[in-house]
Design a protein around this motif. Sequence first.
Motif, PDB file in Angstrom:
ATOM      1  N   ALA A 159       4.510   1.012  11.269  1.00 30.13           N
ATOM      2  CA  ALA A 159       3.454   0.366  10.493  1.00 30.13           C
ATOM      3  C   ALA A 159       2.841   1.339   9.494  1.00 30.13           C
ATOM      4  CB  ALA A 159       2.385  -0.192  11.426  1.00 30.13           C
ATOM      5  N   TYR A 160       2.672   2.595   9.896  1.00 24.22           N
ATOM      6  CA  TYR A 160       2.166   3.602   8.953  1.00 24.22           C
ATOM      7  C   TYR A 160       3.115   3.763   7.771  1.00 24.22           C
ATOM      8  CZ  TYR A 160      -2.057   5.592  11.021  1.00 24.22           C
ATOM      9  OH  TYR A 160      -3.350   5.785  11.457  1.00 24.22           O
ATOM     10  N   ASP A 161       4.393   3.844   8.055  1.00 26.17           N
ATOM     11  CA  ASP A 161       5.368   4.011   6.968  1.00 26.17           C
ATOM     12  C   ASP A 161       5.245   2.884   5.949  1.00 26.17           C
ATOM     13  OD1 ASP A 161       6.347   6.307   8.128  1.00 26.17           O
ATOM     14  OD2 ASP A 161       8.048   5.314   9.109  1.00 26.17           O
ATOM     15  N   VAL A 162       5.161   1.654   6.452  1.00 23.96           N
ATOM     16  CA  VAL A 162       5.104   0.489   5.556  1.00 23.96           C
ATOM     17  C   VAL A 162       3.782   0.471   4.791  1.00 23.96           C
ATOM     18  CG1 VAL A 162       5.122  -2.032   5.448  1.00 23.96           C
ATOM     19  CG2 VAL A 162       6.661  -0.844   7.029  1.00 23.96           C
ATOM     20  N   CYS A 163       2.681   0.675   5.487  1.00 20.73           N
ATOM     21  CA  CYS A 163       1.369   0.564   4.855  1.00 20.73           C
ATOM     22  C   CYS A 163       1.124   1.662   3.834  1.00 20.73           C
ATOM     23  CB  CYS A 163       0.268   0.581   5.915  1.00 20.73           C
ATOM     24  SG  CYS A 163       0.162  -0.935   6.891  1.00 20.73           S
ATOM     25  N   LEU A 164       1.516   2.893   4.160  1.00 22.39           N
ATOM     26  CA  LEU A 164       1.287   3.992   3.224  1.00 22.39           C
ATOM     27  C   LEU A 164       2.078   3.794   1.931  1.00 22.39           C
ATOM     28  CD1 LEU A 164       1.310   7.027   5.695  1.00 22.39           C
ATOM     29  CD2 LEU A 164      -0.676   6.030   4.523  1.00 22.39           C
ATOM     30  N   LYS A 165       3.259   3.205   2.038  1.00 20.78           N
ATOM     31  CA  LYS A 165       4.062   2.936   0.845  1.00 20.78           C
ATOM     32  C   LYS A 165       3.473   1.787   0.029  1.00 20.78           C
ATOM     33  CE  LYS A 165       8.723   1.588  -0.630  1.00 20.78           C
ATOM     34  NZ  LYS A 165      10.099   1.248  -0.181  1.00 20.78           N
ATOM     35  N   GLU A 166       2.989   0.753   0.719  1.00 18.02           N
ATOM     36  CA  GLU A 166       2.537  -0.467   0.058  1.00 18.02           C
ATOM     37  C   GLU A 166       1.081  -0.413  -0.391  1.00 18.02           C
ATOM     38  OE1 GLU A 166       3.143  -4.358  -1.427  1.00 18.02           O
ATOM     39  OE2 GLU A 166       4.521  -2.771  -0.767  1.00 18.02           O
ATOM     40  N   LEU A 167       0.311   0.535   0.125  1.00 14.04           N
ATOM     41  CA  LEU A 167      -1.131   0.509  -0.068  1.00 14.04           C
ATOM     42  C   LEU A 167      -1.570   0.476  -1.530  1.00 14.04           C
ATOM     43  CD1 LEU A 167      -3.861   0.404   1.312  1.00 14.04           C
ATOM     44  CD2 LEU A 167      -3.826   2.897   1.486  1.00 14.04           C
ATOM     45  N   PRO A 168      -1.023   1.256  -2.437  1.00 16.28           N
ATOM     46  CA  PRO A 168      -1.473   1.161  -3.842  1.00 16.28           C
ATOM     47  C   PRO A 168      -1.317  -0.245  -4.415  1.00 16.28           C
ATOM     48  CG  PRO A 168      -0.223   3.168  -3.507  1.00 16.28           C
ATOM     49  CD  PRO A 168      -0.052   2.358  -2.252  1.00 16.28           C
ATOM     50  N   ASN A 169      -0.216  -0.923  -4.066  1.00 15.27           N
ATOM     51  CA  ASN A 169      -0.032  -2.302  -4.522  1.00 15.27           C
ATOM     52  C   ASN A 169      -1.089  -3.227  -3.926  1.00 15.27           C
ATOM     53  OD1 ASN A 169       2.283  -1.765  -6.080  1.00 15.27           O
ATOM     54  ND2 ASN A 169       3.636  -2.022  -4.317  1.00 15.27           N
ATOM     55  N   ILE A 170      -1.376  -3.033  -2.642  1.00  8.82           N
ATOM     56  CA  ILE A 170      -2.385  -3.866  -1.972  1.00  8.82           C
ATOM     57  C   ILE A 170      -3.750  -3.682  -2.640  1.00  8.82           C
ATOM     58  CG2 ILE A 170      -3.637  -4.228   0.189  1.00  8.82           C
ATOM     59  CD1 ILE A 170      -1.066  -3.334   1.661  1.00  8.82           C
ATOM     60  N   LEU A 171      -4.138  -2.435  -2.852  1.00  7.83           N
ATOM     61  CA  LEU A 171      -5.436  -2.152  -3.452  1.00  7.83           C
ATOM     62  C   LEU A 171      -5.533  -2.750  -4.854  1.00  7.83           C
ATOM     63  CD1 LEU A 171      -5.794   1.591  -2.362  1.00  7.83           C
ATOM     64  CD2 LEU A 171      -6.962  -0.376  -1.352  1.00  7.83           C
ATOM     65  N   HIS A 172      -4.492  -2.578  -5.631  1.00  5.94           N
ATOM     66  CA  HIS A 172      -4.476  -3.102  -6.994  1.00  5.94           C
ATOM     67  C   HIS A 172      -4.603  -4.624  -6.990  1.00  5.94           C
ATOM     68  CE1 HIS A 172      -2.644  -4.537 -10.778  1.00  5.94           C
ATOM     69  NE2 HIS A 172      -3.183  -3.452 -11.312  1.00  5.94           N
ATOM     70  N   ASN A 173      -3.864  -5.272  -6.107  1.00  3.95           N
ATOM     71  CA  ASN A 173      -3.877  -6.735  -6.079  1.00  3.95           C
ATOM     72  C   ASN A 173      -5.223  -7.276  -5.613  1.00  3.95           C
ATOM     73  OD1 ASN A 173      -2.949  -9.506  -4.444  1.00  3.95           O
ATOM     74  ND2 ASN A 173      -1.944  -9.163  -6.416  1.00  3.95           N
ATOM     75  N   ILE A 174      -5.839  -6.617  -4.641  1.00  3.68           N
ATOM     76  CA  ILE A 174      -7.160  -7.059  -4.185  1.00  3.68           C
ATOM     77  C   ILE A 174      -8.191  -6.897  -5.294  1.00  3.68           C
ATOM     78  CG2 ILE A 174      -9.071  -6.532  -2.628  1.00  3.68           C
ATOM     79  CD1 ILE A 174      -7.047  -5.821  -0.482  1.00  3.68           C
ATOM     80  N   LEU A 175      -8.195  -5.743  -5.948  1.00  6.93           N
ATOM     81  CA  LEU A 175      -9.216  -5.450  -6.943  1.00  6.93           C
ATOM     82  C   LEU A 175      -9.071  -6.314  -8.183  1.00  6.93           C
ATOM     83  CD1 LEU A 175     -11.626  -3.525  -7.276  1.00  6.93           C
ATOM     84  CD2 LEU A 175     -10.120  -1.979  -8.532  1.00  6.93           C
ATOM     85  N   HIS A 176      -7.839  -6.616  -8.577  1.00  8.87           N
ATOM     86  CA  HIS A 176      -7.627  -7.298  -9.853  1.00  8.87           C
ATOM     87  C   HIS A 176      -7.265  -8.772  -9.706  1.00  8.87           C
ATOM     88  CE1 HIS A 176      -7.944  -3.564 -12.125  1.00  8.87           C
ATOM     89  NE2 HIS A 176      -7.177  -2.987 -11.216  1.00  8.87           N
ATOM     90  N   GLU A 177      -6.774  -9.182  -8.546  1.00  7.01           N
ATOM     91  CA  GLU A 177      -6.361 -10.578  -8.369  1.00  7.01           C
ATOM     92  C   GLU A 177      -6.897 -11.194  -7.083  1.00  7.01           C
ATOM     93  OE1 GLU A 177      -2.170 -11.243  -9.062  1.00  7.01           O
ATOM     94  OE2 GLU A 177      -2.040  -9.445 -10.313  1.00  7.01           O
ATOM     95  N   GLY A 178      -7.873 -10.537  -6.466  1.00  2.00           N
ATOM     96  CA  GLY A 178      -8.472 -11.090  -5.259  1.00  2.00           C
ATOM     97  C   GLY A 178      -7.561 -11.088  -4.050  1.00  2.00           C
TER      98      GLY A 178
END
Length: 387
Positions: A159-178
Motif C-alpha cells: 500500500a505504501y508503494d502504491v500511495c507514494l507513487k500516486e500521491l501527487p496525482n491524488i493531491l492535484h485532483n483533490i485541489l483542482h477537481e474536488g
Amino acid sequence: SLVTTSNDNSVKPSTHRSFQFVEYGTTIPPHDSVIISCDGRIDGVTMELTHWNGNETPEQFYADTSTEMALNFCHDNLLNEDFSKDLIVANNHFDTDGVLSVFACLQPEWIQSNEDYHQLLMDGAAAGDFGEWSSDSGVKLDAILEGICQEQNSDEARAYDVCLKELPNILHNILHEGGAMYENYWKTTLDHARASYDAIQSGQSTFETTKSSFGQASDSVIVSVEPFALSPFALHRGLVEQNLWPKAQRILRVIENKSDNGNAPVLLNFWYEKPGHGWVQKLRDRPVIRPSPKAVGPLLESLNQVTRDVYQNAETARAVEWTNQGGRSLVSICQTTRPLVLDESDHARKRDEITREFVDVLAKMDAPPAQYCNHKTPDSTSEHFPL
C-alpha cells in the motif's frame, strides 16, 4: 480499483532517499545511512518524527501530527548536508498520517515547490489520525489512502508503494477537481459524515454537558445521543460548532437503534471514549486529554451494576455488560457488549435515567484531575469547515 489522472503529476524518487517498511515491533537493520522514522516508533533509527507516546522527536519540529513535523523538518533541512546524503525513511504501520509524513521526507523539493498543498496534507493527517472534519478535502484524502490500502488486501508495504507513487496525482485532483477521479474511494465516507452532520443540525442528535445527581461537576463528559452511530468527522464538527470541543475530556455516546415499527423495542449501545486526539499525550494546538483510568476494573464493575439494576436479572445483565476489550479505536475506553433493550413507549425517559446513572459512575470514578480542566482553547478561525 485505482484510477489515475490523465495529467501525470508524479515525482521520481530521489536517488539518495528511499522508503523502508518495518514490521511493527521489530528493529530496523543497521545501516550506514541516516534513518528517519516517520509516524511510527522504530528502534535503531537516527531521528524520530512522530507524536506516538514516548517519542524523542526534536522540539523544533514537534507538532500535533507527524505530517506537520515532516513539513517543519523539510522546511528547515532541505539543504542540510546530512539530509542530502543517503537517507532511509521508515515506518511500521500504514495510515494517512504515516503516508503523508513519509512522502514529505522523501520528496522535500516537491514539498518546498508546492506550498499550496501543505494545508491539504495537514487536513488529511488530522482527518486520519484524529477523526476531525478538517475540511472536505482532508476527509477525501484520508478516505482515498485508506481505500487504496484495502485494495492491497491490507498489505501495508504494498500500500505504501502504491500511495507514494500516486500521491501527487491524488493531491492535484483533490485541489483542482474536488477529487472527482477518486470519488469511488471517498463518496461513502463523506456521505456518512454529511448525513451525521444533518442529524446534528436537525436536532435528531444532541450533545449536552451534565452534572452528576450528587452535585459533582462532570461537564467534561459530553453526552452524545445519536439516532445512529455518527461519523467521527461529524462528531468533531458538531462539538466544535457548539463550543463543546475545548472542554470535552470524555464522550459518552448513546446510540439508538429504533425500528420503523413503532411498537418494536429500542436498542441502546453505549460507547465511552476520549475525543479523537485523546490518544496523543503531547499536543501543541489541541486540548490535552487526561489518560484513561489505570484501574479500569472497578469502573467496569460499577457500570455493570447499573445494568444489573436496570434489568434486575443477573443473566440478562451479563449479556450487555461493559467491557474495555475490543474497542473500535485508539480513543475507546469501554463500551457495552450488546444493546440495552427498552420499550419504545417510554424509551426516552428511561434512556435519560440510565444515562444519568452512568454519568454518576463516570463522575465518581473517572473525574478529571485539576490540571486537565484548564487547557488551551483552540483558535476557532483555524477550523475551515465547508460552507
